[in-house]
Write a protein that holds these residues in place. Structure first.
Motif, short mmCIF file in Angstrom:
data_model
loop_
_atom_site.label_atom_id
_atom_site.label_comp_id
_atom_site.label_asym_id
_atom_site.label_seq_id
_atom_site.Cartn_x
_atom_site.Cartn_y
_atom_site.Cartn_z
N TYR A 118 0.81 -1.22 0.00
CA TYR A 118 0.00 0.00 0.00
C TYR A 118 0.84 1.27 0.00
N LEU B 48 0.94 1.48 -3.71
CA LEU B 48 -0.36 1.69 -4.34
C LEU B 48 -0.89 3.10 -4.14
N THR B 49 -0.74 3.63 -2.94
CA THR B 49 -1.35 4.93 -2.64
C THR B 49 -0.67 6.10 -3.36
N THR C 275 -0.56 6.15 -6.47
CA THR C 275 -1.32 6.20 -7.73
C THR C 275 -2.54 7.08 -7.57
N ASP D 2 -6.33 8.61 -8.47
CA ASP D 2 -7.60 8.11 -8.99
C ASP D 2 -7.96 8.89 -10.26
N ALA E 231 -4.07 11.30 -5.39
CA ALA E 231 -3.34 10.17 -4.82
C ALA E 231 -3.43 10.28 -3.31
N VAL F 82 -5.72 5.69 1.37
CA VAL F 82 -6.95 4.97 1.05
C VAL F 82 -8.08 5.65 1.83
N GLU G 34 -11.54 0.17 -1.39
CA GLU G 34 -10.86 0.93 -2.44
C GLU G 34 -10.16 -0.09 -3.34
N LYS G 35 -10.17 0.16 -4.64
CA LYS G 35 -9.72 -0.84 -5.61
C LYS G 35 -8.56 -0.31 -6.44
N PHE G 36 -7.53 -1.16 -6.62
CA PHE G 36 -6.37 -0.84 -7.44
C PHE G 36 -6.23 -1.94 -8.49
N VAL H 179 0.40 -0.27 -11.75
CA VAL H 179 -0.91 0.15 -11.27
C VAL H 179 -1.54 1.00 -12.37
N ARG I 219 -7.17 3.33 -10.27
CA ARG I 219 -7.56 3.36 -8.86
C ARG I 219 -9.01 3.78 -8.79
#
Length: 164
Positions: free
Chosen positions: A108, A111-112, A114, A116, A121, A124, A129-131, A139, A142
């Motif tokens: 994460y 991921l975070t 990235t 949306d 960014a 979460v 929340e979906k990646f 990635v 988002r």
């Protein structure tokens, strides 16, 4: 970002693995899940996506998290039983992790970064929340928690990363 696939995680059963092993090298939708959330019924659509696209190499991965109002309080066994009995979940699940803050899981932490669809960014926002990851570990999208797993924009993004 391909190293994202090689970061160590543990399954819900406590077995050490990586995202690469869980995905089989195909695209995946990573979702921080919780059993006692208003969004928990999204498990139904997540399982349907997993079943629909599995033959094309796609995997949904659930990452239980208890950081949002304690909505995933159970043990690994309780989480597994709930998901199986209530929603028929067959997709892989990891151990309970943190997605935000100083103790955020390394997955994460990447991921975070990235953004949306609105270009935002960072942390979460809530459970579910979906990646979306490509098979190469990039990635590519988002989706915030309120976006349903089977929403047209999610399906289109999944289709875009599936092998031809």
């Amino acid at each position: 970002m391909s190293d994202l696939l090689d970061l160590p995680v543990s399954t819900l059963q406590g077995e050490p693995t990586t995202l690469r092993e869980l995905t089989g090298g195909g695209p995946a939708l990573l979702v921080n899940v919780a059993s006692r959330c208003g969004l928990t019924p999204q498990y139904t659509a997540l399982e349907a996506l997993h079943e629909e696209y599995a033959a094309r190499g796609f995997t949904v991965i659930g990452l239980p998290c208890n950081q949002f109002m304690g909505q995933e309080p159970g043990s690994a066994e309780e989480i597994a039983e709930f998901c199986s009995a209530t929603y028929g979940v067959t997709f892989p699940m990891t151990e309970k992790i943190e997605v935000n803050g100083a103790d955020a899981h390394p997955v994460y932490q990447q991921l975070t970064a990235t953004p949306d669809a609105d270009g935002k960014a960072g942390d979460v926002a809530w459970n579910f929340e979906k990646f979306l990851l490509s098979g190469q570990g990039e990635v590519v999208a988002r989706f915030r928690p309120q976006t349903l797993p089977d929403a047209p924009e999610v399906r289109a993004a999944i289709e875009s990363v599936l092998p031809g």
